[in-house]
Design an enzyme around this catalytic site. Sequence first.
Site, mmCIF file in Angstrom:
data_model
loop_
_atom_site.group_PDB
_atom_site.id
_atom_site.type_symbol
_atom_site.label_atom_id
_atom_site.label_comp_id
_atom_site.label_asym_id
_atom_site.label_seq_id
_atom_site.Cartn_x
_atom_site.Cartn_y
_atom_site.Cartn_z
ATOM 1 N N HIS A 249 1.078 -1.260 0.088
ATOM 2 C CA HIS A 249 0.104 -0.119 0.120
ATOM 3 C C HIS A 249 1.475 1.532 -0.025
ATOM 4 O O HIS A 249 0.161 2.249 0.344
ATOM 5 C CB HIS A 249 -0.961 0.149 0.998
ATOM 6 C CG HIS A 249 -0.152 0.238 2.365
ATOM 7 N ND1 HIS A 249 0.118 -0.790 2.930
ATOM 8 C CD2 HIS A 249 0.039 1.548 3.721
ATOM 9 C CE1 HIS A 249 0.933 0.252 4.402
ATOM 10 N NE2 HIS A 249 0.882 1.507 4.465
HETATM 11 C C1 UD1 Z 1 -2.278 5.444 6.143
HETATM 12 C C2 UD1 Z 1 -1.126 6.359 6.642
HETATM 13 C C3 UD1 Z 1 -0.280 5.174 6.332
HETATM 14 C C4 UD1 Z 1 -0.947 3.049 6.971
HETATM 15 C C5 UD1 Z 1 -1.763 2.992 5.936
HETATM 16 C C6 UD1 Z 1 -2.036 1.596 6.525
HETATM 17 C C7 UD1 Z 1 -0.497 8.341 6.714
HETATM 18 C C8 UD1 Z 1 -0.010 9.636 6.163
HETATM 19 N N1 UD1 Z 1 -0.200 6.588 6.256
HETATM 20 O O1 UD1 Z 1 -2.173 5.271 4.385
HETATM 21 O O2 UD1 Z 1 1.103 4.898 7.283
HETATM 22 O O3 UD1 Z 1 0.299 2.105 6.089
HETATM 23 O O4 UD1 Z 1 -2.416 4.189 6.734
HETATM 24 O O5 UD1 Z 1 -3.059 1.498 5.868
HETATM 25 O O6 UD1 Z 1 -1.013 8.901 7.776
HETATM 26 N N2 UD1 Z 1 -9.111 4.355 1.616
HETATM 27 C C9 UD1 Z 1 -10.805 3.704 1.284
HETATM 28 N N3 UD1 Z 1 -11.321 3.244 2.839
HETATM 29 C C10 UD1 Z 1 -11.074 3.496 3.881
HETATM 30 C C11 UD1 Z 1 -9.588 3.972 4.023
HETATM 31 C C12 UD1 Z 1 -8.656 4.643 2.838
HETATM 32 O O7 UD1 Z 1 -11.586 3.483 0.784
HETATM 33 O O8 UD1 Z 1 -10.942 2.851 4.786
HETATM 34 C C13 UD1 Z 1 -9.135 4.976 0.548
HETATM 35 C C14 UD1 Z 1 -9.359 6.327 -0.105
HETATM 36 O O9 UD1 Z 1 -8.812 6.446 -0.872
HETATM 37 C C15 UD1 Z 1 -8.011 6.896 0.684
HETATM 38 C C16 UD1 Z 1 -7.045 5.968 0.267
HETATM 39 O O10 UD1 Z 1 -7.627 4.735 0.536
HETATM 40 O O11 UD1 Z 1 -7.469 7.863 -0.495
HETATM 41 C C17 UD1 Z 1 -6.025 6.148 1.125
HETATM 42 O O12 UD1 Z 1 -5.806 6.383 2.977
HETATM 43 P P1 UD1 Z 1 -4.697 7.214 3.537
HETATM 44 O O13 UD1 Z 1 -5.698 6.946 4.697
HETATM 45 O O14 UD1 Z 1 -4.863 8.415 3.026
HETATM 46 O O15 UD1 Z 1 -3.691 6.379 3.376
HETATM 47 P P2 UD1 Z 1 -3.306 4.704 2.937
HETATM 48 O O16 UD1 Z 1 -2.414 4.800 1.968
HETATM 49 O O17 UD1 Z 1 -4.053 4.379 4.065
#
Ligand code: UD1
Length: 379
Positions: A223
């Site tokens: 991820h």
């Molecule tokens: C975040 C953390 C990362 C951690 C990871 C675990 C930061 C900078 N990054 O990254 O350190 O290792 O979580 O997963 O804080 N999304 C969904 N559903 C959800 C959550 C996210 O669909 O429940 C999608 C959204 O489109 C979002 C993307 O995933 O834009 C990324 O989510 P985000 O929380 O920004 O970062 P992660 O890549 O999950």
Amino acid sequence: MLIHLICAARPNFMKVAPLYHALKEEAWAEPVIVHTGQHYDVNMSDSFFRDLRLPEPHIHLGVGSGTHAEQTGRVMMAYEKVLMEKQPDLVIVVGDVNSTVACTLAATKVHYSTLSQPNGLKEPTKYNRPLVAHLEAGLRSFDRTMPEEINRLVTDALADMLWTPSPDGDENLLREGVAAEKICRVGNIMIDSLEMLRGSIESQTAFKELNLTPGEYGVVTLHRPSNVDSPGNLGRLCRSLTGICREVPLVFPIHPRTRKNLEHFGLLSTVSESNGLHLVEPLNYIRFMNLVFNCRLAITDSGGIQEETSYLGIPCLTLRENTERPITITQGTNQLCKVDDLEDKVAEILNGSRPKAKKIELWDGKTAQRIVKILKNRR
Ligand code: UD1
């Protein structure tokens, strides 16, 4: 003592749960779970609360996704209001996600105007704000292109108590000029969750449902932006995985960020049509750990999985140029790996013997107990 436990994203929930349960046993402690809402899907959040036997979050900020500045700013604004209203004595932040730094910034800058003497703790009342403790402090990848590294640096510069998992954490903080009395090595809290739920994890049969044989499959998770945000890197990884799954079946629970990008780059069909590559939705903690407990190897870019596999003695190939968890390489079963070397490294593992799990100091399931003791002594 009113204690806010901040959680936001999937890897935070296993760090907060053991502490919540341990603090709940103490008459002097009032632990309150604050969920910022950074992760919000059922299988990225709610299912973890169920598995880890946590109640519904007492406070939910509901910030959702966004750019780094948007997400960090929204958490700060929402949490500042909560701080002013509830006036916790202590805020515990965990890990290195955007919400970790956002809540640290909000809590270290807030000023309780109505309360001259926050209750519960001996110090530092002079600031009229809560104390902030960072659990999993001191980890450094020395790679400032990673958003998490920025979050770690800022959080550790501001927090009042720095609870580290390993000696490298202490050394990094001392080198950065942190006062030694702020640092306390408490061990690895993730191992507390693993041990707390070992019975449920071992009795699960997630691998059977996927027709996988224990010891004869690999687990894949990806991820990190560096691996999944560019079509070139993600494409190379997909090609490598489709080659590897001809030798060893792979199960790949897909993170929402990765799924979105696979679709966007037109790569989803390449991986979903490969025999031997089982794409599944993100799994809850117990089912996922059941897959890890029984696998031959892990291929990952996660921080937690490097630690869990080291603890369990399972070979782990980490698709990154660096790790903020070097102890998993020096004392565990982890190796950093370039995408171009992945197939060869997997072959080496399949042809070798299974390593023995080594004991890493203070990775013993008793980290939450140690933290409770620290807090008791500061009352
Ligand atoms: C975040 C953390 C990362 C951690 C990871 C675990 C930061 C900078 N990054 O990254 O350190 O290792 O979580 O997963 O804080 N999304 C969904 N559903 C959800 C959550 C996210 O669909 O429940 C999608 C959204 O489109 C979002 C993307 O995933 O834009 C990324 O989510 P985000 O929380 O920004 O970062 P992660 O890549 O999950």
